[in-house]
Write an enzyme that holds these catalytic residues in place. Structure first.
Site, PDB file in Angstrom:
ATOM      1  N   GLU A  47       0.847  -1.022   0.165  1.00 28.96           N
ATOM      2  CA  GLU A  47       0.053   0.077   0.064  1.00 28.96           C
ATOM      3  C   GLU A  47       0.799   1.343  -0.058  1.00 28.96           C
ATOM      4  OE1 GLU A  47      -4.135   1.068   1.973  1.00 28.96           O
ATOM      5  OE2 GLU A  47      -2.430   1.084   3.597  1.00 28.96           O
ATOM      6  N   ALA A  48       1.924   1.410   0.915  1.00 27.11           N
ATOM      7  CA  ALA A  48       2.677   2.438   0.752  1.00 27.11           C
ATOM      8  C   ALA A  48       3.326   2.629  -0.604  1.00 27.11           C
ATOM      9  CB  ALA A  48       3.914   2.338   2.020  1.00 27.11           C
ATOM     10  N   LYS A 126      -6.340 -11.744  -7.792  1.00 26.90           N
ATOM     11  CA  LYS A 126      -4.919 -11.342  -8.312  1.00 26.90           C
ATOM     12  C   LYS A 126      -3.962 -12.079  -7.239  1.00 26.90           C
ATOM     13  CE  LYS A 126      -2.040  -7.197  -9.298  1.00 26.90           C
ATOM     14  NZ  LYS A 126      -0.898  -7.829  -8.160  1.00 26.90           N
ATOM     15  N   CYS A 425       6.380 -16.915  36.596  1.00 28.59           N
ATOM     16  CA  CYS A 425       5.176 -16.843  36.222  1.00 28.59           C
ATOM     17  C   CYS A 425       4.785 -15.064  36.332  1.00 28.59           C
ATOM     18  CB  CYS A 425       3.961 -17.488  36.873  1.00 28.59           C
ATOM     19  SG  CYS A 425       2.387 -17.030  36.387  1.00 28.59           S
TER      20      CYS A 425
END
Length: 700
Positions: A47-48, A126, A425
């Site tokens: 996208e960038a 695609k 823990c």
């Protein structure tokens, strides 16, 4: 009607202020494209890069006299890829659209160019892989070539034999060139990373990165499997005239059918097969369907390809230097982004499992802001060599929980820090059992008593109304509940001694607790939270064994007979039941039901199977329930509806496949309804389904 809101890719590209900003943008895009097409390891996510490319194109449109010779605009692969094996016909890229409006405008331009309506549009996924040309001579795969710069590509014939769907020998001795995408499926990607890290290599960043690197690799001491999907074919100089004519004059759909008949993979056998649409509106409906199925696919897609189906329409539309004018890629919102791993949190679950969670620099993916992602377990962190401060590839699709794929190692600066694993823990400070891949607090469920009890009394487990988390905390703090079994011994006087517990609320809670004693065994198993099971698996186990005593007496081999339980999960269930024995005994003494109504237990050794009474209107059918239920089903949880399916003789499932017999589609059913329609699976409304199972609905 499909609107632009379905595909939020219309955000304007960033404006480039001047020549300096433009030059920097070109340099960034060229470097990103070079890395992307060489190994798949780009510093920019898809996208960038798309936004940057659109900004460059917009600047060049306004200032054509200032276009730099190195600009990626108008070039196949952004001008980054090269090769030395000439293509017989140029192997072009595709132009992109990002919204229904942009597609409609583009489709109209194609029809203006050819002077008539397009006869039909082929619509297909695609695939997110690498384009290759496979040359067959007399039916044998002779050469494999990458797209390169469109005019010539790189010879990668050494990869022949490692690619599923690209047979070394066709079904007949045909000479032709098959073009398509080489990719890694999700399963192939996971296996490839296991093999790669076992040989001391860094994990692949994503499936495309894995396919790109593996396709070119020649000297590795190992091989990994990839998959091929054909999207076209053309004749070679020696192709028989009959086949050459067929490839040249057939529609795109017919060409794919012809290639599939030779034994080559196409998308026809997937959940998103190519389909022909008659107009722009129908194309957009198909785009929406494919987008809805995206999260369920076993391979990555980054858009939908739309092509003129007719060979005549393709010829008349023609091609440019970079892309054909008769095909376009409708890009979908990104599901992969690069962001920074800020830290790792260690959370303790209700069974004592200590789970790492990635804290990320917030990033927008697939329509939502992602701040956290799954890291699975410490071994996963070590295997992927993750470090604090790493640039990481994060994947998210649909409702799937985001996960960190791998670090983008080539972006490391040296300032990254190792992830520190807990020594005790994080919840209670006890020792940690590290004997398995998933670490666990040695106190197990006792570490998270409140969470364990709160889960057990939930709506889809014992369904004790009036026992929210706040009330459970009160009971635990007062020493009245150390586990879920203690709830069944509570007295009226004990409850009245708690703050904000009046007579009415006390009596109501005691009534709800008493009613919970009569829940079926499936609900009790779900409440126990046995590792390796969930609500659906608990129902299968309960119906198979019928009683808790038979289940507790079963060994791993017997438990493996339950559908969906394999050799790895069965021993865990046996171990869990042994660990839970004291709690189960307490529940039994308290009068909690330990049988499954209507279930027929398996025969003892040497006994004949009991006659089956598993009838019902859904006998033997796999049913998927999706969307919001209405009418008489409106107040039922999804788990309760699935229980209804199974009481009526069916098997509930969460995914639609060829084995699904029926889909109950409520409001906003979405992708599962679309997939059912695609596969021709019968659909029912909630009202129709309620009428079908009315006799069993009364049991709710």
């Amino acid at each position: 009607m499909v609107t632009g809101k379905m595909f939020d890719m219309t955000t304007p590209a960033a404006l480039l202020a001047d020549d300096t900003a433009y030059a920097e943008a070109v340099e960034t895009a060229v470097k990103a494209a070079a890395a992307y097409y060489a190994t798949g390891e780009s510093a920019l996510d898809d996208e960038a890069y798309d936004r940057l490319a659109r900004a460059i194109t917009a600047y060049e449109a306004e200032h054509p006299e200032r276009v730099l010779p190195g600009s990626p605009s108008g070039k196949v692969a952004g001008g980054a890829a090269q090769g030395d094996v000439p293509h017989t016909v140029a192997m072009l890229s595709l132009d992109n659209v990002f919204s229904p409006e942009e597609f409609t405008t583009w489709a109209a331009s194609v029809e203006r160019r050819i002077g008539r309506p397009v006869a039909g549009w082929s619509v297909e996924p695609k695939l997110d892989g690498l384009a290759v040309a496979a040359r067959y001579v007399d039916g044998r795969l002779a050469r494999l070539i990458t797209r390169g710069d469109g005019r010539a590509g790189e010879d990668v014939s050494h990869a022949i034999g490692t690619i599923v769907g690209l047979p070394e020998k066709l079904g007949e001795p045909a000479t032709l060139e098959v073009r398509g995408e080489v990719l890694m499926t999700t399963d192939q990607f996971e296996r490839a990373n296991t093999v790669r890290t076992a040989h001391g290599g860094a994990p692949f960043v994503n499936p495309r990165n894995g396919a790109a690197g593996s396709l070119r690799a020649k000297d590795r001491p190992y091989t990994v499997e990839m998959t091929f999907f054909c999207y076209g074919a053309l004749p070679l100089p020696d192709t028989a005239a009959e086949l050459a004519d067929a490839l040249g004059e057939s529609t795109h759909s017919e060409v794919l059918d012809r290639v599939a008949g030779l034994g080559v993979h196409t998308a026809a056998d997937t959940a998103v097969p190519p389909r022909t649409a008659s107009g722009a509106a129908e194309v957009l409906e198909r785009v929406a369907e494919i987008a809805g199925l995206r999260a369920e696919l076993p391979f990555g897609i980054d858009g939908v390809v739309i092509k003129a189906d007719s060979a005549a329409d393709q010829r008349d539309a023609g091609s440019g230097t970079r892309a054909p004018r008769w095909a376009i890629a409708f890009k979908l919102p990104a599901v992969e982004k690069v962001t920074t791993l800020v830290s790792v949190e260690w959370n303790v679950g209700r069974t004592g499992i200590i789970a790492p969670r990635a804290v990320l620099e917030p990033v927008r993916i697939d329509g939502s802001t992602v701040t956290y992602a799954t890291l699975h377990n410490p071994a996963d962190i070590t295997g992927r060599d993750l470090r604090i401060g790493d640039h990481v590839m994060v994947y998210k699709a649909g409702d799937v929980i985001p996960r960190v794929e791998a670090p983008v190692a080539h972006l490391r600066t040296g300032a990254e820090q190792p992830i520190v694993f807990p020594e005790v823990c994080p919840q209670c400070g006890s020792e940690i059992d590290t004997s398995e891949q998933r670490w666990r607090c040695v106190r197990g469920r006792d570490c998270r008593v409140v969470a364990s009890i709160s889960y057990a009394v939930g709506r889809d487990q014992l369904d004790i109304e009036g026992l929210g988390t706040t009330r459970v905390v009160q009971l635990v703090d007062a020493g009245l509940a150390g586990d879920v079994a203690d709830l069944f011994t509570l007295t009226r006087e004990q409850l009245l001694s708690l703050d904000r517990m009046g007579e009415t609320s006390t009596d109501n809670l005691l009534a709800a607790i008493d009613a919970a004693k009569r829940q079926p065994l499936a609900r009790v198993l779900a409440a126990l939270g046995v590792r390796g099971t969930g609500r659906s698996m608990s129902r299968r186990i309960a119906r198979h064994f019928a009683t808790m005593d038979r289940l507790r007496a079963a060994d791993a081999a017997a438990i493996e007979q339950v559908e969906g339980i394999g050799t790895g999960k069965a021993p865990v269930i046996v171990e869990e039941l042994a660990e839970l024995a004291p709690l189960i005994d307490k529940l039994t003494v308290a009068g909690v039901n330990m049988t499954e109504p209507g279930a027929t237990p398996p025969p003892a050794e040497g006994e004949e199977p009991a006659p089956s009474d598993a009838g019902g209107p859904l006998a033997g059918q796999t049913v998927v329930v999706t969307g919001a239920m209405t009418g008489s089903l409106e107040k039922l949880s999804r788990n309760q509806v699935n229980e209804l399916v199974e009481r009526a003789g069916g098997k509930s499932s969460s995914s639609v496949s060829k084995r699904t017999a029926l889909v109950v589609a409520g409001e906003k059913a979405g992708s599962k309804r679309a997939k059912a329609e695609e596969l021709g699976i019968p659909l029912m409304t909630p009202a129709e389904f309620a009428a079908l199972v009315a006799d069993f609905l009364d049991e709710e």
